[in-house]
Write an enzyme that holds these catalytic residues in place. Structure first.
Site, mmCIF file in Angstrom:
data_model
loop_
_atom_site.group_PDB
_atom_site.id
_atom_site.type_symbol
_atom_site.label_atom_id
_atom_site.label_comp_id
_atom_site.label_asym_id
_atom_site.label_seq_id
_atom_site.Cartn_x
_atom_site.Cartn_y
_atom_site.Cartn_z
ATOM 1 N N GLU A 20 41.628 33.493 28.350
ATOM 2 C CA GLU A 20 42.502 34.048 29.383
ATOM 3 C C GLU A 20 42.764 32.983 30.460
ATOM 4 O O GLU A 20 41.833 32.448 31.056
ATOM 5 C CB GLU A 20 41.843 35.269 30.033
ATOM 6 C CG GLU A 20 42.793 36.002 30.953
ATOM 7 C CD GLU A 20 42.176 37.245 31.589
ATOM 8 O OE1 GLU A 20 40.993 37.197 31.954
ATOM 9 O OE2 GLU A 20 42.910 38.235 31.733
ATOM 10 N N GLY A 47 37.961 43.071 36.824
ATOM 11 C CA GLY A 47 37.826 41.633 37.056
ATOM 12 C C GLY A 47 37.580 40.903 35.752
ATOM 13 O O GLY A 47 37.983 41.377 34.679
ATOM 14 N N SER A 48 36.902 39.777 35.845
ATOM 15 C CA SER A 48 36.732 38.933 34.658
ATOM 16 C C SER A 48 35.684 39.508 33.703
ATOM 17 O O SER A 48 34.781 40.244 34.112
ATOM 18 C CB SER A 48 36.305 37.536 35.101
ATOM 19 O OG SER A 48 35.063 37.614 35.766
ATOM 20 N N THR A 49 35.828 39.153 32.438
ATOM 21 C CA THR A 49 34.863 39.593 31.429
ATOM 22 C C THR A 49 33.476 39.035 31.756
ATOM 23 O O THR A 49 32.466 39.719 31.561
ATOM 24 C CB THR A 49 35.348 39.162 30.030
ATOM 25 O OG1 THR A 49 36.553 39.890 29.755
ATOM 26 C CG2 THR A 49 34.332 39.493 28.948
ATOM 27 N N LYS A 99 35.087 47.176 47.491
ATOM 28 C CA LYS A 99 35.125 45.763 47.900
ATOM 29 C C LYS A 99 36.345 45.081 47.273
ATOM 30 O O LYS A 99 36.406 44.898 46.067
ATOM 31 C CB LYS A 99 33.865 45.014 47.454
ATOM 32 C CG LYS A 99 33.803 43.629 48.129
ATOM 33 C CD LYS A 99 32.885 42.667 47.431
ATOM 34 C CE LYS A 99 33.520 41.937 46.285
ATOM 35 N NZ LYS A 99 34.647 41.047 46.644
#
Ligand code: ADP
Length: 493
Positions: free
Chosen positions: A403, A250-252, A198
């Site tokens: 971030e 991706g993001s934490t 995806k």
């Protein structure tokens, strides 16, 4: 008319020496459909959801195409196609035959490299120089590299036998759309797994082009399935019982959600998450080279890089020189049309991301940071951010601990090697870092004590398919690239 100050005059003169005539990359050879369905079992298939969403060009704010929004039933269809292909075709195929298919994908990617580069820049906003010279060649290189491993898996771990895991669910972000797809798909296929991938909702197009390439390479149906959608589609993939392994970049925050939701299921996982890389410049470094490396590390690609060198530590004696040279160099950077070959900094990926960056700029100023931005003109439409640096920030400033994912650099000074290491490590992330010094001994000391997965010395952001990449601490679990990147798709027996 407002009279120009002397300072503005100097700036204008300085800038005028860097003016180039526009050099836009042609779009004529690029074919983009107005609508894309889901790529399931080797065919583009209308979504059960009946829903589509728009993908837009962040440099112009215009719609490029509409893309299917996969629901749980669509995810189920894709996973079942992948399972069927695994059980009946891919796991039974001789490894050297699998390798040939992967080589074929790599070759078609190379043949269509220009088209892929233009689409990557249109859909994601990155400068064509980056997508043309870095993203696309590296993506093809990953397929070439892992194609070579396909029939050598038995030699990967001498003395033991290994087998593939089954179906891998793979979720990728918007900063390196095609490259991340390659990082995920190539090792999975080489190891004998099948895949449901995806892409991110703001940059689905090159993954869908990859689906066309996969058709062209005649890969057996269902070996690679590509489904589009946002977080809910990703979550449905993560939670599907037919998935044996999750690979996520991706993001934490989302990484933690994934870890929680698969706990106890036996699903294997690799997570490549956020970062807040430190570059450390010592007084004995080649300063001009270091400044160029810092600019490359944080400003190119709009700072949309998880390993972006967003924190800079400079030895006190050279602080003023480094900051002055950085500002001079920032002033020459060209922000604008991603398809222009002269552009250094393209568009911010989405309106939402630009909003987040602007929020951080405010936070930085409110915390007492001294903000400097280059004075370049910005296009009137689209999402843009000038290269920005902050001085007068501290270890606790939010702009140096969180971030941002934008072209924003926080600079602090240090006096001793130990202080630099201590400060650089004082963060929950540990993805990457950089050290700039003339002394080999310092490189060894710093690189062995920095708690980060990748550390560059006297260079930055260098990638190669043979070299593993991944994080310490909250930057993730597992490695991608090289032999290390193959192992998470295998089980030792
Ligand atoms: P970024 O901040 O880089 O956009 P995200 O972690 O939000 O990173 O998104 C990375 C990828 O994860 C995207 O493909 C996104 O659609 C997907 N995603 C977002 N939320 C979830 C979730 N809860 N479960 C699985 N995938 C998700």
């Amino acid at each position: 008319m407002k009279k120009k100050s002397k300072k503005e005059d100097v700036k204008l003169k300085f800038n005028s020496s860097w003016e180039y005539a526009p050099a836009p990359e042609s779009k004529d050879h690029v074919k983009i459909n107005s609508s894309y369905d889901l790529f399931i079992n080797g065919k583009f298939t209308a979504p059960d959801s009946g829903k589509y969403f728009d993908t837009i060009n962040p440099a112009t704010e215009t719609k490029i195409a509409k893309v299917a929004d996969a629901n749980e039933k669509d995810v189920d269809k894709a996973v079942k196609a992948a399972r069927n292909a695994y059980d009946n075709v891919w796991s039974k195929m001789p490894a050297k035959e699998r390798g040939k298919y992967i080589y074929r994908i790599a070759r078609v990617m190379q043949e269509r490299a220009r088209e892929l580069a233009v689409i990557e820049s249109m859909d994601g906003g990155k400068a064509i120089r980056e997508s043309r010279d870095i993203d696309i060649p590296l993506a093809a290189a990953h397929f070439f590299y892992y194609a070579g491993w396909a029939d050598k898996i038995d030699y990967a771990v001498p003395g033991s036998k290994s087998r593939s895991l089954g179906v891998a669910g793979q979720i990728i972000p918007w900063n390196f759309p095609l490259l991340m797809a390659a990082w995920k798909i190539a090792p999975a296929l080489a190891a004998g797994n099948t895949v449901v991938l995806k892409p991110a909702e703001t940059t689905p197009l090159t993954a869908l082009k990859l689906a066309e390439i996969i058709q062209e390479a005649d890969l057996p149906p269902g070996v690679v399935n590509i489904i589009t959608g946002a977080g809910a589609t990703g979550a449905a993939l993560v939670n599907h019982p037919g998935i044996d392994k999750i690979a996520f970049t991706g993001s934490t925050d989302v990484g933690k959600i994934i870890q929680k939701s698969i706990a106890g299921t036996g699903k294997k996982y690799t997570l490549e998450l956020g970062g807040k890389a430190a570059n450390i410049i010592f007084e004995d470094a080649a300063i001009d080279q270091a400044v160029e490396g810092i600019v490359n590390g944080i400003f190119f690609n709009q700072g949309h890089v998880c390993c972006a060198g967003s924190r800079l530590f400079v030895q006190e004696s050279v602080m003023d020189t480094v900051v002055r040279k950085l500002k001079d160099r920032m002033e020459t950077l060209i922000v604008g049309d991603p398809l222009d070959k002269n552009t250094d900094i393209g568009a911010i990926n989405s309106k939402e991301q630009l909003g987040k960056i602007k929020q951080y700029l405010k936070i930085g100023v409110n915390e007492g940071g001294e903000m400097y931005q280059s004075s370049c003109a910005l296009p009137s439409k689209g999402f843009w951010c000038r290269p920005t640096l902050f001085t007068n920030v501290s270890q606790s400033s939010r702009i140096v601990t969180e971030e941002i994912f934008g072209p924003v650099l926080g600079i602090q000074s240090f006096r001793t090697v130990e202080e630099a290491i201590e400060k650089a490590n004082n963060i929950p992330y540990g993805l990457s870092g950089g050290v700039w010094t003339d002394k080999g001994s310092k490189i060894f000391k710093v690189t062995s004590q920095l708690r980060a997965g990748v550390i560059w010395a006297n260079t930055y952001n260098k990638f190669d398919p043979t070299s593993p990449f991944g994080g310490y601490k909250e930057s993730g679990v597992g490695r991608e690239g090289g032999l290390h990147g193959l192992m998470p798709y295998l089980e030792l027996v």
